[in-house]
Design a protein around this motif. Structure first.
Motif, PDB file in Angstrom:
ATOM      1  N   GLY A 142       0.685  -1.140  -0.213  1.00  0.00           N
ATOM      2  CA  GLY A 142       0.098  -0.106  -0.156  1.00  0.00           C
ATOM      3  C   GLY A 142       0.842   1.347  -0.173  1.00  0.00           C
ATOM      4  N   ILE A 143       1.985   1.244   0.755  1.00  0.00           N
ATOM      5  CA  ILE A 143       2.866   2.231   0.758  1.00  0.00           C
ATOM      6  C   ILE A 143       3.683   2.383  -0.488  1.00  0.00           C
ATOM      7  N   GLN A 144       4.054   1.552  -0.972  1.00  0.00           N
ATOM      8  CA  GLN A 144       4.694   1.437  -2.397  1.00  0.00           C
ATOM      9  C   GLN A 144       3.781   2.238  -3.339  1.00  0.00           C
ATOM     10  N   ALA A 145       2.478   1.527  -3.426  1.00  0.00           N
ATOM     11  CA  ALA A 145       1.477   2.096  -4.590  1.00  0.00           C
ATOM     12  C   ALA A 145       1.523   3.801  -4.339  1.00  0.00           C
ATOM     13  N   ALA A 146       0.936   4.087  -2.979  1.00  0.00           N
ATOM     14  CA  ALA A 146       0.859   5.571  -2.702  1.00  0.00           C
ATOM     15  C   ALA A 146       2.218   6.573  -3.274  1.00  0.00           C
ATOM     16  N   VAL A 147       3.341   6.082  -3.031  1.00  0.00           N
ATOM     17  CA  VAL A 147       4.677   6.368  -3.311  1.00  0.00           C
ATOM     18  C   VAL A 147       4.638   6.518  -4.976  1.00  0.00           C
ATOM     19  N   GLU A 148       4.514   5.520  -5.360  1.00  0.00           N
ATOM     20  CA  GLU A 148       4.373   5.518  -6.972  1.00  0.00           C
ATOM     21  C   GLU A 148       3.465   6.287  -7.472  1.00  0.00           C
ATOM     22  N   ARG A 149       2.212   6.620  -6.891  1.00  0.00           N
ATOM     23  CA  ARG A 149       1.217   7.298  -7.372  1.00  0.00           C
ATOM     24  C   ARG A 149       1.774   8.824  -7.314  1.00  0.00           C
ATOM     25  N   ALA A 150       2.306   9.126  -6.156  1.00  0.00           N
ATOM     26  CA  ALA A 150       2.801  10.525  -5.799  1.00  0.00           C
ATOM     27  C   ALA A 150       3.820  10.965  -6.692  1.00  0.00           C
ATOM     28  N   LEU A 151       4.655   9.861  -7.404  1.00  0.00           N
ATOM     29  CA  LEU A 151       5.897  10.268  -8.169  1.00  0.00           C
ATOM     30  C   LEU A 151       5.331  10.499  -9.503  1.00  0.00           C
ATOM     31  N   ARG A 152       4.007   9.833  -9.899  1.00  0.00           N
ATOM     32  CA  ARG A 152       3.495  10.071 -11.246  1.00  0.00           C
ATOM     33  C   ARG A 152       2.833  11.212 -11.226  1.00  0.00           C
ATOM     34  N   GLU A 153       1.898  11.788  -9.938  1.00  0.00           N
ATOM     35  CA  GLU A 153       1.572  12.933  -9.981  1.00  0.00           C
ATOM     36  C   GLU A 153       2.429  14.158  -9.938  1.00  0.00           C
ATOM     37  N   ALA A 154       3.475  14.003  -9.392  1.00  0.00           N
ATOM     38  CA  ALA A 154       4.801  15.142  -9.425  1.00  0.00           C
ATOM     39  C   ALA A 154       5.152  15.215 -10.714  1.00  0.00           C
ATOM     40  N   GLN A 155       5.445  14.113 -11.509  1.00  0.00           N
ATOM     41  CA  GLN A 155       5.711  14.246 -12.995  1.00  0.00           C
ATOM     42  C   GLN A 155       4.843  14.751 -14.013  1.00  0.00           C
ATOM     43  N   GLU A 156       3.585  14.749 -13.642  1.00  0.00           N
ATOM     44  CA  GLU A 156       2.587  15.259 -14.473  1.00  0.00           C
ATOM     45  C   GLU A 156       2.038  16.519 -13.732  1.00  0.00           C
ATOM     46  N   ASP A 157       2.615  17.065 -12.854  1.00  0.00           N
ATOM     47  CA  ASP A 157       2.265  18.370 -12.207  1.00  0.00           C
ATOM     48  C   ASP A 157       1.141  18.429 -11.909  1.00  0.00           C
ATOM     49  N   LEU A 158       0.628  17.440 -10.939  1.00  0.00           N
ATOM     50  CA  LEU A 158      -0.614  17.257 -10.370  1.00  0.00           C
ATOM     51  C   LEU A 158      -0.554  17.391  -8.735  1.00  0.00           C
ATOM     52  N   GLY A 159       0.440  17.117  -8.306  1.00  0.00           N
ATOM     53  CA  GLY A 159       0.742  16.997  -6.943  1.00  0.00           C
ATOM     54  C   GLY A 159       2.156  16.890  -6.681  1.00  0.00           C
ATOM     55  N   TYR A 160       2.571  17.445  -5.209  1.00  0.00           N
ATOM     56  CA  TYR A 160       3.892  17.399  -4.828  1.00  0.00           C
ATOM     57  C   TYR A 160       3.917  16.707  -3.317  1.00  0.00           C
ATOM     58  N   GLN A 161       4.667  15.716  -3.276  1.00  0.00           N
ATOM     59  CA  GLN A 161       4.584  15.286  -1.643  1.00  0.00           C
ATOM     60  C   GLN A 161       5.980  15.353  -1.187  1.00  0.00           C
ATOM     61  N   TYR A 162       6.042  15.882   0.093  1.00  0.00           N
ATOM     62  CA  TYR A 162       7.526  15.725   0.527  1.00  0.00           C
ATOM     63  C   TYR A 162       7.366  15.329   1.940  1.00  0.00           C
ATOM     64  N   LEU A 163       8.374  14.596   2.721  1.00  0.00           N
ATOM     65  CA  LEU A 163       8.585  14.254   3.936  1.00  0.00           C
ATOM     66  C   LEU A 163       9.143  15.172   4.716  1.00  0.00           C
ATOM     67  N   ILE A 164       8.961  15.585   5.924  1.00  0.00           N
ATOM     68  CA  ILE A 164       9.570  16.228   6.810  1.00  0.00           C
ATOM     69  C   ILE A 164      10.401  15.473   7.875  1.00  0.00           C
ATOM     70  N   ARG A 165      11.677  15.850   7.767  1.00  0.00           N
ATOM     71  CA  ARG A 165      12.552  15.216   8.663  1.00  0.00           C
ATOM     72  C   ARG A 165      13.311  16.297   9.410  1.00  0.00           C
ATOM     73  N   ASP A 166      13.536  15.531  10.924  1.00  0.00           N
ATOM     74  CA  ASP A 166      14.301  16.577  12.008  1.00  0.00           C
ATOM     75  C   ASP A 166      15.799  16.683  11.561  1.00  0.00           C
ATOM     76  N   ALA A 167      16.437  17.198  12.583  1.00  0.00           N
ATOM     77  CA  ALA A 167      17.877  17.422  12.638  1.00  0.00           C
ATOM     78  C   ALA A 167      18.529  16.035  12.470  1.00  0.00           C
ATOM     79  N   GLN A 168      18.088  14.913  13.029  1.00  0.00           N
ATOM     80  CA  GLN A 168      18.575  13.937  12.819  1.00  0.00           C
ATOM     81  C   GLN A 168      18.388  12.885  11.663  1.00  0.00           C
ATOM     82  N   SER A 169      17.566  13.621  10.913  1.00  0.00           N
ATOM     83  CA  SER A 169      16.975  12.839   9.806  1.00  0.00           C
ATOM     84  C   SER A 169      15.893  11.914  10.138  1.00  0.00           C
ATOM     85  N   GLN A 170      15.159  11.873  11.080  1.00  0.00           N
ATOM     86  CA  GLN A 170      14.168  11.121  11.435  1.00  0.00           C
ATOM     87  C   GLN A 170      12.841  11.757  10.859  1.00  0.00           C
TER      88      GLN A 170
END
Length: 174
Positions: free
Chosen positions: A42-70
């Motif tokens: 499910g997570i892999q499918a969601a990430v693949e969908r997010a990558l397609r949406e970014a490539q098609e300029d439909l949406g952009y997803q980012y992860l928020i990481r702290d100073a320790q990269s968590q």
């Protein structure tokens, strides 16, 4: 200090752990994701969908990481509309253990820089439940202005909630 990183297939394991660890917390705040989402496939499918949406300029997803990269959160732009509008919808979620530390405000500010800079957008919208004052404060701190209020427009765990609608415009350059 936090950093935004575009989601990638290399993030699937981290993202799965983040979503599973915070599932109950998130589901107490926003509508639940489908059950299959909380699995490696499910997570892999969601990430693949997010990558397609970014490539098609439909949406952009980012992860928020702290100073320790968590991984401490997610932030996204969805429903990107270029023609006539140059707008998108902003959404974010912060891990329960990281709430109340200013991470959401910092992430929204960084997303504003991306949206109004390299992505070339002119307007962002966001919404929050009227009973979620922390999210409302984040939006207001980051320069969003409320432009609407819908009554009993969202059902969460059998209770109907009002939603507040916010907008933020890129500052005029001329």
């Amino acid at each position: 200090m936090i950093a935004l990183t575009p989601v990638s297939l290399n993030d699937c394991e981290d993202l799965l752990h983040f979503e599973q660890e915070n599932r109950a917390f998130f589901e107490s705040q926003v509508t639940a994701r489908p059950a299959g989402y909380h699995s490696p496939a499910g997570i892999q499918a969601a990430v693949e969908r997010a990558l397609r949406e970014a490539q098609e300029d439909l949406g952009y997803q980012y992860l928020i990481r702290d100073a320790q990269s968590q991984l401490i959160g997610r932030i996204n732009l969805s429903h990107v509309r270029r023609t006539h509008f140059f707008s998108a919808e902003l959404g974010y979620r912060i891990a329960q253990r990281a709430c109340g530390q200013g991470h959401a405000s910092a992430a929204v500010r960084q997303m504003l820089d991306l949206a109004f800079g390299p992505l070339g957008l002119r307007r962002l919208e966001a919404h929050a439940r009227s009973t979620n004052p922390a999210s409302v404060r984040v939006l207001q701190r980051c320069g969003f202005v409320q432009f609407g209020h819908s009554r009993r427009s969202m059902e969460l765990q059998g209770v109907w909630h009002d939603r507040l609608y916010f907008e933020r415009h890129r500052e005029a350059t001329s």
